[in-house]
Design a protein around this motif. Structure first.
Motif, PDB file in Angstrom:
ATOM      1  N   SER A 128      51.218  -8.837 -30.894  1.00  0.00           N
ATOM      2  CA  SER A 128      50.241  -9.218 -31.890  1.00  0.00           C
ATOM      3  C   SER A 128      48.844  -8.230 -31.825  1.00  0.00           C
ATOM      4  N   GLY A 129      48.448  -7.814 -30.670  1.00  0.00           N
ATOM      5  CA  GLY A 129      47.311  -7.080 -30.682  1.00  0.00           C
ATOM      6  C   GLY A 129      47.654  -5.695 -30.374  1.00  0.00           C
ATOM      7  N   ILE A 130      46.535  -4.918 -29.763  1.00  0.00           N
ATOM      8  CA  ILE A 130      47.054  -3.460 -29.337  1.00  0.00           C
ATOM      9  C   ILE A 130      47.613  -3.348 -27.899  1.00  0.00           C
ATOM     10  N   LEU A 131      48.489  -2.466 -27.728  1.00  0.00           N
ATOM     11  CA  LEU A 131      49.190  -2.544 -26.469  1.00  0.00           C
ATOM     12  C   LEU A 131      48.963  -1.009 -25.768  1.00  0.00           C
ATOM     13  N   TYR A 132      48.546  -1.050 -24.685  1.00  0.00           N
ATOM     14  CA  TYR A 132      48.571   0.510 -23.753  1.00  0.00           C
ATOM     15  C   TYR A 132      49.743   0.161 -22.794  1.00  0.00           C
ATOM     16  N   THR A 133      50.235   1.220 -22.545  1.00  0.00           N
ATOM     17  CA  THR A 133      51.281   1.172 -21.220  1.00  0.00           C
ATOM     18  C   THR A 133      50.732   2.253 -20.441  1.00  0.00           C
ATOM     19  N   LEU A 134      50.995   2.156 -19.225  1.00  0.00           N
ATOM     20  CA  LEU A 134      50.907   3.280 -18.068  1.00  0.00           C
ATOM     21  C   LEU A 134      52.223   3.436 -17.504  1.00  0.00           C
ATOM     22  N   ASN A 135      52.670   4.674 -17.371  1.00  0.00           N
ATOM     23  CA  ASN A 135      53.824   4.915 -16.570  1.00  0.00           C
ATOM     24  C   ASN A 135      53.653   6.219 -15.729  1.00  0.00           C
ATOM     25  N   PRO A 136      54.603   6.607 -14.761  1.00  0.00           N
ATOM     26  CA  PRO A 136      54.238   7.959 -14.000  1.00  0.00           C
ATOM     27  C   PRO A 136      53.984   9.242 -14.940  1.00  0.00           C
ATOM     28  N   LEU A 137      54.798   9.131 -16.194  1.00  0.00           N
ATOM     29  CA  LEU A 137      54.634  10.317 -16.982  1.00  0.00           C
ATOM     30  C   LEU A 137      52.942  10.476 -17.566  1.00  0.00           C
ATOM     31  N   LYS A 138      52.706   9.286 -18.207  1.00  0.00           N
ATOM     32  CA  LYS A 138      51.468   9.136 -18.665  1.00  0.00           C
ATOM     33  C   LYS A 138      50.378   9.423 -17.420  1.00  0.00           C
ATOM     34  N   GLU A 139      50.574   8.859 -16.373  1.00  0.00           N
ATOM     35  CA  GLU A 139      49.655   9.150 -15.376  1.00  0.00           C
ATOM     36  C   GLU A 139      49.513  10.724 -15.202  1.00  0.00           C
ATOM     37  N   THR A 140      50.583  11.142 -15.015  1.00  0.00           N
ATOM     38  CA  THR A 140      50.501  12.744 -14.788  1.00  0.00           C
ATOM     39  C   THR A 140      49.833  13.550 -15.614  1.00  0.00           C
ATOM     40  N   LEU A 141      49.952  13.180 -17.169  1.00  0.00           N
ATOM     41  CA  LEU A 141      49.472  13.884 -18.218  1.00  0.00           C
ATOM     42  C   LEU A 141      47.971  13.581 -18.251  1.00  0.00           C
ATOM     43  N   ILE A 142      47.543  12.434 -17.752  1.00  0.00           N
ATOM     44  CA  ILE A 142      46.081  12.098 -17.735  1.00  0.00           C
ATOM     45  C   ILE A 142      45.360  12.684 -16.443  1.00  0.00           C
ATOM     46  N   PHE A 143      45.912  12.858 -15.345  1.00  0.00           N
ATOM     47  CA  PHE A 143      45.440  13.581 -14.471  1.00  0.00           C
ATOM     48  C   PHE A 143      45.264  14.888 -14.673  1.00  0.00           C
ATOM     49  N   THR A 144      46.357  15.437 -15.158  1.00  0.00           N
ATOM     50  CA  THR A 144      46.091  17.048 -15.667  1.00  0.00           C
ATOM     51  C   THR A 144      44.832  17.066 -16.708  1.00  0.00           C
ATOM     52  N   LEU A 145      44.954  16.470 -17.425  1.00  0.00           N
ATOM     53  CA  LEU A 145      43.777  16.411 -18.719  1.00  0.00           C
ATOM     54  C   LEU A 145      42.382  16.035 -17.772  1.00  0.00           C
ATOM     55  N   MET A 146      42.314  15.184 -16.942  1.00  0.00           N
ATOM     56  CA  MET A 146      41.060  15.037 -16.394  1.00  0.00           C
ATOM     57  C   MET A 146      40.610  15.907 -15.572  1.00  0.00           C
ATOM     58  N   LEU A 147      41.527  16.592 -14.703  1.00  0.00           N
ATOM     59  CA  LEU A 147      41.250  17.767 -13.824  1.00  0.00           C
ATOM     60  C   LEU A 147      40.669  18.883 -14.755  1.00  0.00           C
ATOM     61  N   ILE A 148      41.451  19.328 -15.914  1.00  0.00           N
ATOM     62  CA  ILE A 148      40.790  20.557 -16.689  1.00  0.00           C
ATOM     63  C   ILE A 148      39.428  20.112 -17.236  1.00  0.00           C
ATOM     64  N   GLY A 149      39.366  18.843 -17.546  1.00  0.00           N
ATOM     65  CA  GLY A 149      37.831  18.275 -18.079  1.00  0.00           C
ATOM     66  C   GLY A 149      36.773  18.348 -17.057  1.00  0.00           C
ATOM     67  N   VAL A 150      37.260  18.073 -15.687  1.00  0.00           N
ATOM     68  CA  VAL A 150      36.133  18.202 -14.592  1.00  0.00           C
ATOM     69  C   VAL A 150      35.804  19.823 -14.414  1.00  0.00           C
ATOM     70  N   LEU A 151      36.722  20.470 -14.468  1.00  0.00           N
ATOM     71  CA  LEU A 151      36.563  22.023 -14.139  1.00  0.00           C
ATOM     72  C   LEU A 151      35.507  22.468 -15.296  1.00  0.00           C
ATOM     73  N   VAL A 152      35.940  22.295 -16.480  1.00  0.00           N
ATOM     74  CA  VAL A 152      35.245  22.586 -17.493  1.00  0.00           C
ATOM     75  C   VAL A 152      33.896  22.275 -17.573  1.00  0.00           C
ATOM     76  N   LEU A 153      33.705  20.826 -17.230  1.00  0.00           N
ATOM     77  CA  LEU A 153      32.315  20.386 -16.975  1.00  0.00           C
ATOM     78  C   LEU A 153      31.397  20.923 -15.869  1.00  0.00           C
ATOM     79  N   ILE A 154      32.264  21.339 -14.981  1.00  0.00           N
ATOM     80  CA  ILE A 154      31.535  22.039 -13.724  1.00  0.00           C
ATOM     81  C   ILE A 154      31.002  23.507 -14.140  1.00  0.00           C
ATOM     82  N   ILE A 155      31.959  24.041 -14.951  1.00  0.00           N
ATOM     83  CA  ILE A 155      31.662  25.196 -15.027  1.00  0.00           C
ATOM     84  C   ILE A 155      30.465  25.425 -16.165  1.00  0.00           C
TER      85      ILE A 155
END
Lengths: 255, 482, 104, 76
Positions: free
Chosen positions: B67-94
């Motif tokens: 009935s509302g909004i559903l988010y799910t987390l699974n290993p695939l999404k976790e890997t993608l988000i980890f990669t995303l955050m890693l690159i975000g961190v490096l860009v912020l550092i630079i």
């Protein structure tokens, strides 16, 4: 770039096809009720639209607000806020700040603009606050208030505008509105484990006291206020940016 | 308590705070602190569904509906988000090494990270649309930040077309809602599989494909994306291309989940494969003709996006896994290449003919960029090889050997222009005074650190691809179409 | 098509050294092989004699029109008119494919 | 009673914030009657059982209060 007649024919044909496709698919809509049956049966607040927007799908509304915030941020950037390189803008805005141009409005406009702006503002506040009962809500009310601002700005020009929303004030309002929304969501998460949970009461004290018979409104009015402040600030900021040279000069380090 | 929404909420919250204090003196310090916080975020969620506002599953006439909004987390999404955050961190550092850094940049990067992770996490089509729009505006904003006239122009053009494509996508979401009565992707897919297809569903499919092509940078929208990547600062392009790759992956998965089991899927697959092959070939051919190093990398991004889309469009378990794995690898080595391009631009100029002999000035950076280039071409010890091999296997097992030939040809083209760029920038002989000029420019440790970290990850993933593949395979089986 | 003519074309575009000419020629070959393999794939999947014939015709026209790569570069430029043109063509083509395939 | 007056009270606060930002002095004897008339025309806007939109009236009072007491002066 010159476009040949063949290309024009191709474009019109393809738009014909695409338009026919869109029309065909819209024409043959048969609406399935689905989850809407639930939305219209469960009474949260008398205004069902608000119930869907702020309770069932509150996170979407948050996202819509953030679209506005991001747009305002990007618009501010076009006028020099926080760029890595201002030199381009310095050349564009080389000449001094232009004077206000009197467009020759009759006194009627100037006399009427202030009372109308004041009444519009008050009406906007009422529309924001009554969003959970009557049609309206944060978006509409915020737009009303910023319409009042635009009215005053158009009638009097920037220099003599009686409604003085400074840039800093609008920035604070916008941040406050968005933070209110986000933090109310976090409080719901702390209390129940669900983000944007509609908290009805804390220790028996209702969060938003309201007359009986209109359901447990919970945090919906506060969310409305947050959205309203944000929309008001966002639209007014864009107006301010568009009419004023001074902000650009300040942003590119000359003000 | 499941802290999954914090992955999206904390960056949003901090983005608003950063945009408020954008002129503060402590922006550099705060940005570094924020980068540290971002690294923790992917670990917060628990696997499984998360219902916003406590609105769970309800049964209407025997059919389960979210009935509302559903988010799910699974290993695939976790890997993608980890990669995303890693690159975000490096860009912020630079970015802390940039002159005139303001909170606006940090705010926009955070907003983009939050919205792309929401697009990855969400199971709700309208929610996906909302955050897709935020990501599009954010990308335009990050380009405007470069503060040059051409950057303004390309961002404006991107937003102009984006208004059209975004509205078309929204119309598609509306049509699907009217046809199925729900916005949850799984519910919609189940309903569509039960009932006969109506023209409304075809229209919705058409519009989703338009949205996918715009968000992921497939033809005919690739020229817009190339403009974006090449007109901003190259290290910003690193995060921009990560955004659009991951949006591409998320939208592809949505289309697979919605239309996977339907009779129309065969046609859809044909269209998607055609789009991705166009992206591969067009990107490579255009990259061969470029003189500007940033434009070359931008076209390379388009052609690699074609590989990712090709794998996902096949719809087989191996294809999906290979596509996503290539997306992750691509995000890693391409960010390294863009950071390298940033260094090159800082030292001399982005035009390849004006540079030369950089090898003598900075051997370490040269070596690292060479590694990233080899990874992007697909040379064995690096990760690009692993994913391209998997992709080739997937395409072979889907009975399309011609596409493997095409992939090989495209790879040869990639090799050629990468080596051309390497020769012109690093190996071409240069005069003594030019060398002295190079030596005067100081390259920050942060740049070399980020470059090194990304190259290291490329090697690690190339040697032990199972680290990621083990997490992706079960989900590939689940999503795949028989 | 001979190397010299290609080199002359490249020089007119402003980049006529051997590295660029080699890259341009590779691009040309990639485009050409894309045409050939694409037609192979299509004619194998749909299995129609007519399609194969049209494909051979297309290859012949492609050979005749060589070098394609400059024309291709012009179509891929970032001029807004060309971008919008190809986007509208894309919209028409994709709606035709999906609705015709759907109506079967 | 608090159930009926909480919403107008919040309205007063918001009106106060906005009224501070109006740089000219508003005439109390003009706005109060106009507020009553407009409130009557609006009818029971958010809440019912009252012939006058008292939320509107209270918000107007808040705005006037803000304007008359802590008005911001000077150029923007």
């Amino acid at each position: 770039m010159k476009i040949t007649i063949t290309r024009e024919i191709a474009v019109s044909l393809s738009f014909l096809l695409f338009g026919a496709g869109v029309f065909y698919s819209i024409y043959s809509i048969e609406v399935v009720e689905g989850v809407n049956a639930l939305y219209t049966q469960v009474m949260i607040v008398p205004n069902f639209v608000t119930a869907v927007l702020f309770d069932w799908r509150g996170f979407d509304t948050l996202g819509e607000c953030l679209i506005l915030i991001t747009s305002v941020l990007v618009t501010g950037m076009v006028f020099g806020k926080g760029l890595f390189n201002w030199d381009f803008l310095r050349e564009v805005y080389r000449e001094e700040d232009g004077k206000d141009v009197d467009l020759g409005f009759t006194p009627i406009i100037k006399v009427l603009a202030v009372p109308m702006a004041v009444l519009l503002m008050v009406l906007g506040v009422v529309v924001i606050l009554g969003g959970h009962i009557t049609p309206g809500g944060g978006f509409q009310g915020g737009a009303l208030i910023s319409a009042a601002y635009v009215l005053a700005m158009v009638a009097f020009g920037r220099g003599r505008c009686p409604v003085r929303f400074t840039h800093r004030f609008l920035e604070s309002l916008e941040s406050f509105g968005a933070l209110l929304f986000l933090i109310l969501g976090l409080i719901g998460m702390i209390l129940s484990g669900y983000y944007l949970f509609n908290i009805r009461e804390i220790y028996g004290i209702p969060l938003f006291p309201s007359p009986p018979g209109i359901g447990d409104v919970g945090i919906i009015p506060y969310l409305n206020i947050g959205v309203g402040l944000k929309v008001l600030a966002g639209l007014s900021t864009i107006t301010t940016l568009l009419v004023s040279h001074r902000i650009v000069s300040k942003n590119i380090g000359r003000g | 308590m499941n802290l999954l929404p914090l992955i999206v909420v904390i960056p949003l919250l901090m983005a608003i705070v950063f945009s408020y204090i954008y002129r503060s003196k402590y922006i550099r310090l705060l940005t570094l602190l924020m980068a540290l916080v971002l690294l923790v975020l992917p670990l917060l969620g628990l696997y499984g569904p998360y219902f916003f506002g406590g609105h769970g599953v309800v049964y209407i006439e025997g059919m389960p509906f979210v009935s509302g909004i559903l988010y799910t987390l699974n290993p695939l999404k976790e890997t993608l988000i980890f990669t995303l955050m890693l690159i975000g961190v490096l860009v912020l550092i630079i970015s802390t090494r940039e002159e005139r850094l303001s909170g606006t940049f940090t705010a926009l990067v955070l907003m983009g990270l939050a919205s792309v992770s929401a697009v990855i996490l969400t199971e709700d089509l309208f929610n996906l649309y909302v955050f897709y729009e935020i990501a599009a505006i954010t990308q335009a904003g990050l380009v405007i930040l470069a503060g040059r006239e051409e950057a303004y122009r390309s961002a404006f053009r991107y937003l102009l077309v984006g208004t059209m494509a975004g509205s078309i996508l929204l119309l598609g979401v509306g049509l699907l809602l009217s046809a199925t009565g729900s916005l949850n992707i799984v519910d919609m897919g189940r309903y569509l599989a039960l009932k006969p297809l109506t023209p409304t569903v075809y229209g919705a499919l058409l519009m989703l494909i338009v949205g996918l092509a715009y968000g992921g940078g497939l033809p005919p929208f690739h020229t817009l994306k190339v403009d974006l990547y090449s007109r901003t600062k190259p290290f910003v392009a690193a995060i921009l291309q990560t955004y659009s790759k991951f949006i591409l992956i998320a939208l592809m998965l949505v289309i697979l989940k919605l239309f996977g089991g339907l009779p129309i899927f065969n046609t859809t697959r044909g269209v998607l494969i055609a789009l991705s092959v166009f992206a591969m070939v067009f990107g490579t051919v255009m990259a061969l003709l470029q003189d500007d190093y940033r434009r070359l990398l931008a076209y390379h991004t388009v052609s690699q996006g074609g590989y990712v889309a090709l794998g996902l469009a096949l719809g087989t378990p191996l294809g999906i896994v290979a596509g996503i794995f290539h997306g992750i690898n691509h995000a890693l080595y391409k960010s390294a290449l863009f950071i390298g391009a940033h260094i090159v631009e800082k030292i001399k100029s982005p035009y390849m003919r004006e540079v030369g002999g950089l090898l003598l000035a900075m051997p370490t950076v040269t070596f690292l960029i060479l590694c990233a280039k080899l990874a992007s071409i697909g040379i064995p010890p690096f990760n690009g090889f692993q994913s391209k091999l998997l992709l080739a296997e997937a395409v072979m097992s889907a009975d399309m050997p011609e596409l493997v030939i095409l992939m090989l040809i495209v790879s040869i083209g990639t090799f050629l222009y990468m080596m051309k760029a390497f020769y012109l920038i690093f190996l071409k002989p240069c005069s003594e005074e030019q060398l002295r000029e190079y030596r005067e420019v100081r390259i920050s440790k942060y740049h070399i650190f980020s470059l090194g970290l990304l190259v290291l990850l490329c090697i690690v993933l190339g040697l032990y691809p199972d680290m990621v593949l083990d997490r992706l395979l079960p989900l590939g089986e689940e999503i795949a179409i028989e | 098509m001979d190397y010299d003519r290609f080199k002359k074309e490249m020089e007119r575009e402003g980049s006529g050294d051997s590295v660029s000419v080699g890259a341009g020629l590779t691009g040309e070959l990639i485009l050409y092989s894309f045409l050939v393999t694409g037609l192979f794939l299509l004619s194998r999947i749909f299995g129609k004699v007519l399609l194969a014939t049209v494909g051979i015709l297309a290859i012949g026209i492609g050979l005749h029109m060589m070098p394609m790569v400059f024309r291709f570069k012009r179509e891929n430029s970032n001029h807004i008119v060309l971008q919008l043109f190809w986007i509208s063509i894309f919209l028409g083509a994709i709606s035709m494919i999906i609705f015709i395939a759907g109506s079967r | 009673m608090i159930e009926y007056l909480f919403l107008p009270f919040i309205g007063m606060i918001l009106g106060f914030i906005l009224g501070r930002r109006i740089s000219i002095r508003l005439n109390l004897w003009f706005y109060l009657p106009v507020g009553v008339i407009v409130g009557y025309l609006l009818g029971p806007l958010p809440y019912y059982n009252f012939p006058l939109s008292y939320s509107f009236f209270f918000t107007l009072i808040g705005l006037l209060l803000g304007n008359l007491t802590v008005r911001e002066k000077g150029s923007p």
